[in-house]
Design an enzyme around this catalytic site. Structure first.
Site, mmCIF file in Angstrom:
data_model
loop_
_atom_site.group_PDB
_atom_site.id
_atom_site.type_symbol
_atom_site.label_atom_id
_atom_site.label_comp_id
_atom_site.label_asym_id
_atom_site.label_seq_id
_atom_site.Cartn_x
_atom_site.Cartn_y
_atom_site.Cartn_z
ATOM 1 N N THR A 22 5.236 2.198 -13.729
ATOM 2 C CA THR A 22 4.393 3.111 -14.460
ATOM 3 C C THR A 22 5.284 3.558 -15.766
ATOM 4 O O THR A 22 6.522 3.693 -15.554
ATOM 5 C CB THR A 22 3.982 4.094 -13.446
ATOM 6 O OG1 THR A 22 5.024 5.042 -13.240
ATOM 7 C CG2 THR A 22 3.099 3.974 -12.374
ATOM 8 N N PRO A 53 0.996 -1.203 0.047
ATOM 9 C CA PRO A 53 -0.065 0.015 -0.004
ATOM 10 C C PRO A 53 0.864 1.532 -0.130
ATOM 11 O O PRO A 53 0.646 2.363 -0.578
ATOM 12 C CB PRO A 53 -0.666 -0.120 1.503
ATOM 13 C CG PRO A 53 -1.032 -1.514 1.634
ATOM 14 C CD PRO A 53 0.257 -2.229 0.959
ATOM 15 N N GLU A 58 4.015 -3.242 -13.924
ATOM 16 C CA GLU A 58 5.382 -3.564 -13.839
ATOM 17 C C GLU A 58 6.086 -2.145 -14.016
ATOM 18 O O GLU A 58 7.102 -2.063 -14.718
ATOM 19 C CB GLU A 58 5.682 -4.333 -15.200
ATOM 20 C CG GLU A 58 4.995 -5.636 -15.209
ATOM 21 C CD GLU A 58 5.318 -6.593 -14.147
ATOM 22 O OE1 GLU A 58 4.184 -7.352 -13.431
ATOM 23 O OE2 GLU A 58 6.531 -6.787 -13.669
ATOM 24 N N ALA A 96 4.488 1.349 -0.981
ATOM 25 C CA ALA A 96 5.388 1.120 -1.593
ATOM 26 C C ALA A 96 5.076 0.516 -2.893
ATOM 27 O O ALA A 96 5.095 -0.663 -2.986
ATOM 28 C CB ALA A 96 6.358 -0.020 -0.803
HETATM 29 C C1 FAD Z 1 -3.730 -4.780 -13.092
HETATM 30 C C2 FAD Z 1 -2.653 -4.508 -11.938
HETATM 31 C C3 FAD Z 1 -1.945 -5.821 -11.654
HETATM 32 C C4 FAD Z 1 -0.745 -5.744 -10.851
HETATM 33 N N1 FAD Z 1 -0.100 -6.830 -10.542
HETATM 34 C C5 FAD Z 1 0.895 -6.837 -9.571
HETATM 35 C C6 FAD Z 1 1.681 -8.083 -9.207
HETATM 36 O O1 FAD Z 1 1.387 -9.154 -9.675
HETATM 37 N N2 FAD Z 1 2.661 -7.732 -8.234
HETATM 38 C C7 FAD Z 1 3.071 -6.614 -7.770
HETATM 39 O O2 FAD Z 1 4.023 -6.644 -7.040
HETATM 40 N N3 FAD Z 1 2.518 -5.352 -8.190
HETATM 41 C C8 FAD Z 1 1.348 -5.506 -9.072
HETATM 42 N N4 FAD Z 1 0.710 -4.222 -9.415
HETATM 43 C C9 FAD Z 1 0.901 -3.016 -8.918
HETATM 44 C C10 FAD Z 1 1.751 -2.323 -9.907
HETATM 45 O O3 FAD Z 1 3.172 -2.633 -10.065
HETATM 46 C C11 FAD Z 1 1.812 -0.722 -9.287
HETATM 47 O O4 FAD Z 1 0.548 -0.537 -9.467
HETATM 48 C C12 FAD Z 1 2.738 0.219 -9.964
HETATM 49 O O5 FAD Z 1 4.110 -0.160 -9.589
HETATM 50 C C13 FAD Z 1 2.325 1.574 -9.596
HETATM 51 O O6 FAD Z 1 2.579 1.713 -7.956
HETATM 52 P P1 FAD Z 1 1.356 2.322 -7.224
HETATM 53 O O7 FAD Z 1 0.057 1.920 -7.912
HETATM 54 O O8 FAD Z 1 1.486 2.335 -6.000
HETATM 55 O O9 FAD Z 1 1.490 3.984 -7.866
HETATM 56 P P2 FAD Z 1 2.303 5.150 -7.149
HETATM 57 O O10 FAD Z 1 3.522 4.576 -6.821
HETATM 58 O O11 FAD Z 1 1.637 5.609 -5.883
HETATM 59 O O12 FAD Z 1 2.299 6.302 -8.336
HETATM 60 C C14 FAD Z 1 1.380 7.042 -8.607
HETATM 61 C C15 FAD Z 1 1.397 8.021 -9.669
HETATM 62 O O13 FAD Z 1 2.622 8.793 -9.292
HETATM 63 C C16 FAD Z 1 3.647 8.450 -10.192
HETATM 64 N N5 FAD Z 1 5.140 8.577 -9.573
HETATM 65 C C17 FAD Z 1 5.473 8.130 -8.486
HETATM 66 N N6 FAD Z 1 6.690 8.284 -8.331
HETATM 67 C C18 FAD Z 1 7.255 9.214 -9.214
HETATM 68 C C19 FAD Z 1 8.519 9.742 -9.501
HETATM 69 N N7 FAD Z 1 9.300 9.519 -9.067
HETATM 70 N N8 FAD Z 1 8.551 10.661 -10.858
HETATM 71 C C20 FAD Z 1 7.314 10.864 -11.373
HETATM 72 N N9 FAD Z 1 5.965 10.382 -11.245
HETATM 73 C C21 FAD Z 1 5.866 9.398 -10.223
HETATM 74 C C22 FAD Z 1 3.313 7.285 -10.885
HETATM 75 O O14 FAD Z 1 4.073 7.215 -12.201
HETATM 76 C C23 FAD Z 1 1.858 7.455 -11.055
HETATM 77 O O15 FAD Z 1 1.304 8.096 -12.087
HETATM 78 C C24 FAD Z 1 -0.298 -4.532 -10.409
HETATM 79 C C25 FAD Z 1 -1.070 -3.300 -10.764
HETATM 80 C C26 FAD Z 1 -2.159 -3.411 -11.377
HETATM 81 C C27 FAD Z 1 -2.898 -2.014 -11.613
#
Ligand code: FAD
Length: 380
Positions: free
Chosen positions: A364, A126, A362, A128
């Site tokens: 963003t 949540p 994998e 990380a």
């Molecule tokens: C359908 C689906 C399947 C998934 N499956 C898996 C899985 O099997 N295993 C697993 O471990 N994870 C999985 N994920 C998680 C996925 O890897 C994360 O959602 C993703 O890495 C982004 O993390 P977050 O959602 O916390 O977004 P956040 O990190 O909170 O990002 C929110 C926004 O801020 C932007 N942002 C954050 N930091 C920066 C920065 N330094 N500079 C510019 N922009 C930034 C991001 O690009 C994004 O637009 C899955 C997600 C989805 C939606």
């Protein structure tokens, strides 16, 4: 364009037929019901889609990385959710193959090689997501094993997975150098599959929370070394980013085909709409992006197959370009279909929803661009 081998061409034809005849007809229905299609799962097991990369001595097909891309591209062409299930199994499997010692290989690889035993990749928490060094799921060394507490979110294939590759930290203050991976079987006491997300797209592919409460894991289940888990993440993400690119390509190809078919038959002002430059240029731009994505993806995949493992930069470029392409092409396909494209009667709105996930999973596309830019600074 990378030429496929005879074996890869046969696989592509087989996948095309299987997907058209057995999977395509179910995609819209399971998108609505959100139910995991166990009958299709069985079909994938029978056709060896989950053990395609497992070495032949363990019962797998021992096929190359390009073949895995072909499988997910063809699946995504008819259903992004099914493609996501296969691709995320590969993510977990890649970590396993990289980190498992001989005893762990003997313990699990025969079962994985049988083709129905799924491996999951559990990294995101949540608090990380993009900042994966901030893991809080804590593994405490108790001498005879570890006790793990914490939670994960957005984990693909939760509930279907037999063996999770779970990334924890042994010390949050150590950030990257605290990250430690474990093999956790689904029945392990203390592991609970939590809330299933009600997603915009990829709806038949389960994405859930995982909760760990005083979960005991034996030292024999440590994957790799303490504090070296990030190395496994990096190699796995490199490979699965290319798979995400291949999924994106499948979605984009399908959306383009739908748009072209519609543009040929839909008439307005007494002519097929494809005759209007405003529409035909949209179609042409789709083709430019799709063909570039295809060339890039299979070039990077073939580099991995040649043993050039450090493809992190190109994996980010391919993932970023192909997923932006899928989003653009699917959105434009909705536009070409007009009001019909905006309804569930036609498949392009689902493609648009599925494509959106490709820009997020994998890592963003912002994170990919950070990676790419960092590499550029070193390269030139
Ligand atoms: C359908 C689906 C399947 C998934 N499956 C898996 C899985 O099997 N295993 C697993 O471990 N994870 C999985 N994920 C998680 C996925 O890897 C994360 O959602 C993703 O890495 C982004 O993390 P977050 O959602 O916390 O977004 P956040 O990190 O909170 O990002 C929110 C926004 O801020 C932007 N942002 C954050 N930091 C920066 C920065 N330094 N500079 C510019 N922009 C930034 C991001 O690009 C994004 O637009 C899955 C997600 C989805 C939606």
């Amino acid at each position: 364009m990378q030429e496929f081998t005879e074996e890869q061409r046969i696989l592509k034809d087989m996948m095309r037929k299987l997907c058209r005849e057995k999977v395509a007809g179910r995609a819209a229905e399971v998108d609505v019901t959100k139910e995991y299609p166990w009958d299709l799962h069985q079909l994938f097991v029978e056709n060896g889609l989950f053990n395609i990369r497992v070495p032949a001595e363990y019962g797998g097909a021992g096929m190359d990385y390009t073949s895995a891309c072909i499988v997910v591209e063809e699946l995504a062409r008819v259903d992004g959710a099914c493609a996501n299930t296969v691709a995320h199994h590969q993510a977990g499997l890649c970590c396993f193959m990289d980190g498992a010692n001989e005893e762990q290989r003997e313990r699990y690889l025969h079962r994985i090689g049988e083709g129905s035993f799924l491996v999951g990749f559990a990294l995101t928490e949540p608090n990380a997501g993009s900042d994966a060094f901030s893991l809080r799921t804590l593994a405490v060394d108790q001498g005879d094993g570890y006790v793990i507490n914490g939670s994960k979110c957005f984990i693909s294939n939760s509930g279907l997975t037999d063996l999770y590759v779970l990334f924890t930290t042994v010390d949050p203050a150590r950030r990257r150098d605290g990250i430690t991976a474990f093999l956790v079987e689904k029945e392990t006491p203390g592991l609970e599959v939590g809330k299933a997300e009600d997603k915009m797209g990829m709806r038949a592919s389960p994405t859930c929370q995982l909760n760990f409460s005083d979960m005991r894991v034996a030292k024999a289940n440590l994957l790799g070394e303490v504090g070296r888990g990030w190395e496994l993440v990096v190699q796995s993400l490199t490979e699965t980013r290319i798979l995400v690119a291949a999924m994106s390509l499948g979605i984009a190809q399908a959306a383009m085909e739908e748009a072209v078919s519609h543009a040929k038959v839909r008439e307005q002002f007494g002519r097929p709409i494809g005759d209007f430059q405003g529409v035909s240029f949209l179609l042409a731009d789709m083709a430019v992006q799709v063909e570039c994505a295809r060339a890039l993806i299979y070039q990077v995949a073939s580099r991995i197959d040649r043993g050039e493992r450090d493809q992190r930069y190109f994996a980010s470029v391919a993932k970023c370009f192909a997923s932006d392409t899928a989003m653009k092409v699917a959105t434009d396909a909705v536009q070409v279909l007009g009001g019909y494209g905006y309804t569930r009667e036609y498949p392009v709105e689902k493609m648009m929803r599925d494509a959106k996930a490709m820009q997020i999973i994998e890592g963003t596309n912002q994170i990919q661009r950070i990676q790419i830019a960092r590499n550029l600074m070193k390269m030139y």
